[in-house]
Design a protein around this motif. Structure first.
Motif, short mmCIF file in Angstrom:
data_model
loop_
_atom_site.label_atom_id
_atom_site.label_comp_id
_atom_site.label_asym_id
_atom_site.label_seq_id
_atom_site.Cartn_x
_atom_site.Cartn_y
_atom_site.Cartn_z
N LEU A 238 0.85 -1.24 0.08
CA LEU A 238 -0.04 -0.09 0.15
C LEU A 238 0.99 1.37 0.08
O LEU A 238 1.72 1.49 1.23
CB LEU A 238 -1.00 0.08 1.11
N ARG A 239 0.66 2.03 -1.20
CA ARG A 239 1.52 3.24 -1.10
C ARG A 239 0.86 4.30 -0.14
O ARG A 239 -0.47 4.16 -0.16
CB ARG A 239 1.46 3.90 -2.33
N HIS A 240 1.65 5.21 0.64
CA HIS A 240 0.98 5.90 1.68
C HIS A 240 0.11 6.78 0.81
O HIS A 240 0.03 7.07 -0.29
CB HIS A 240 2.13 6.99 2.16
N ASP A 241 -0.99 7.52 1.51
CA ASP A 241 -1.80 8.09 0.75
C ASP A 241 -1.50 9.51 0.68
O ASP A 241 -0.33 9.79 0.74
CB ASP A 241 -2.97 8.15 1.84
N ARG A 242 -2.34 10.25 -0.04
CA ARG A 242 -1.86 11.83 -0.71
C ARG A 242 -1.41 12.38 0.60
O ARG A 242 -1.60 12.69 1.74
CB ARG A 242 -3.22 12.38 -1.13
N THR A 243 -0.35 13.23 -0.06
CA THR A 243 0.51 14.20 1.00
C THR A 243 0.35 15.67 0.43
O THR A 243 -0.11 16.12 -0.42
CB THR A 243 1.82 13.91 0.83
N GLU A 244 0.95 16.36 1.44
CA GLU A 244 1.06 17.88 1.17
C GLU A 244 2.02 17.99 -0.24
O GLU A 244 2.48 17.12 -0.55
CB GLU A 244 2.02 18.52 2.29
N PRO A 245 1.93 18.94 -1.12
CA PRO A 245 2.38 19.29 -2.04
C PRO A 245 4.13 19.00 -2.05
O PRO A 245 4.58 19.46 -1.24
CB PRO A 245 2.15 20.72 -2.91
N GLY A 246 4.38 18.42 -3.10
CA GLY A 246 5.94 18.26 -3.25
C GLY A 246 6.56 17.06 -3.61
O GLY A 246 5.64 16.17 -3.93
N VAL A 247 7.86 16.97 -3.81
CA VAL A 247 8.39 15.48 -4.20
C VAL A 247 9.46 15.27 -3.23
O VAL A 247 10.39 16.12 -2.74
CB VAL A 247 8.89 15.73 -5.67
N GLY A 248 9.32 13.97 -2.72
CA GLY A 248 10.41 13.62 -1.75
C GLY A 248 10.34 14.24 -0.50
O GLY A 248 9.16 14.72 -0.06
N ASP A 249 11.33 14.52 0.18
CA ASP A 249 11.12 14.95 1.75
C ASP A 249 12.00 16.35 1.42
O ASP A 249 13.12 16.58 0.95
CB ASP A 249 11.82 14.19 2.52
N PRO A 250 11.90 17.43 2.65
CA PRO A 250 12.60 18.76 2.47
C PRO A 250 13.92 18.37 2.84
O PRO A 250 14.39 17.46 3.66
CB PRO A 250 11.70 19.30 3.71
N ALA A 251 14.81 19.22 2.62
CA ALA A 251 16.37 19.08 3.01
C ALA A 251 16.22 18.91 4.32
O ALA A 251 15.75 19.76 5.20
CB ALA A 251 17.08 20.10 2.31
N GLY A 252 17.19 18.35 5.07
CA GLY A 252 17.42 18.31 6.60
C GLY A 252 16.14 17.37 7.24
O GLY A 252 16.15 17.39 8.35
#
Length: 189
Positions: free
Chosen positions: A40-54
């Motif tokens: 199961l792929r995690h559900d819908r996220t806040e806009p963006g790709v990948g994770d923020p730096a840090g």
């Protein structure tokens, strides 16, 4: 001429719709019988790709997390699984907060944290060892139900070659002689 092409396309789509519904019904039947592994792929996220730096795994505020739409969708998925009588033999999740929250909203618990389910996006140096570890997990037939693995699109793709949408399930069937086959995909109805 363009309207005749549109009409033909609509007729083809109408003819294919029952085939798609029968395919979904077959996958739901497999899940009701148990013995499947569900990625199961995690559900819908806040806009963006990948994770923020840090980004830090122990700090959800530093990660890209579920959106309100994703939370509502994950809850709906849980309702659908319960209403269809899908047995759950086990639950494992990536250590990323969006996967843990998806698991909690769908199943009422986070499940066992499984590092092999971690995100591979931007971390491709981990792909070989993670896919090897994941193969060992998905090649075992779950007893009395299905094993649900909540993870990331990049991880599912590396294992199966399937690129699921957020909140989509990829159902795999462990094979008696080892390995697994992709049985199908399901989006929440």
């Amino acid at each position: 001429m363009p309207s005749s092409i549109l009409l033909r396309c609509l007729l083809v789509l109408a003819a294919l719709a029952p085939v798609a519904l029968r395919a979904d019904d077959a996958i739901w039947s497999l899940l009701r019988a148990g013995g499947q592994v569900v990625l199961l792929r995690h559900d819908r996220t806040e806009p963006g790709v990948g994770d923020p730096a840090g980004m830090k795994l122990d700090d959800c505020a530093s990660q890209r997390n579920l959106s309100e739409e994703g939370r509502a969708h994950a809850q709906r998925l849980g309702e659908v699984l319960r209403s269809r009588g899908i047995p759950v033999a086990g639950l494992q999740a990536s250590p990323w907060c969006r996967c843990l929250e998806t698991a909690r909203l769908v199943f009422g618990r986070s499940g066992e944290v499984q590092p092999a389910l971690g995100n591979l996006f931007g971390r491709y140096e981990h792909e070989g060892p993670q896919v090897t570890a994941l193969k060992k997990i998905v090649e075992r037939v779950p007893e009395r139900g299905n094993l649900f693995l909540v993870t990331h699109g990049s991880t599912i793709h590396a294992l199966t070659g399937v690129a699921p949408a957020m909140g989509e399930m990829v159902v795999v069937t462990p094979q008696p002689t080892g390995g697994f086959r992709v049985a199908g995909r399901l989006a929440t109805p």
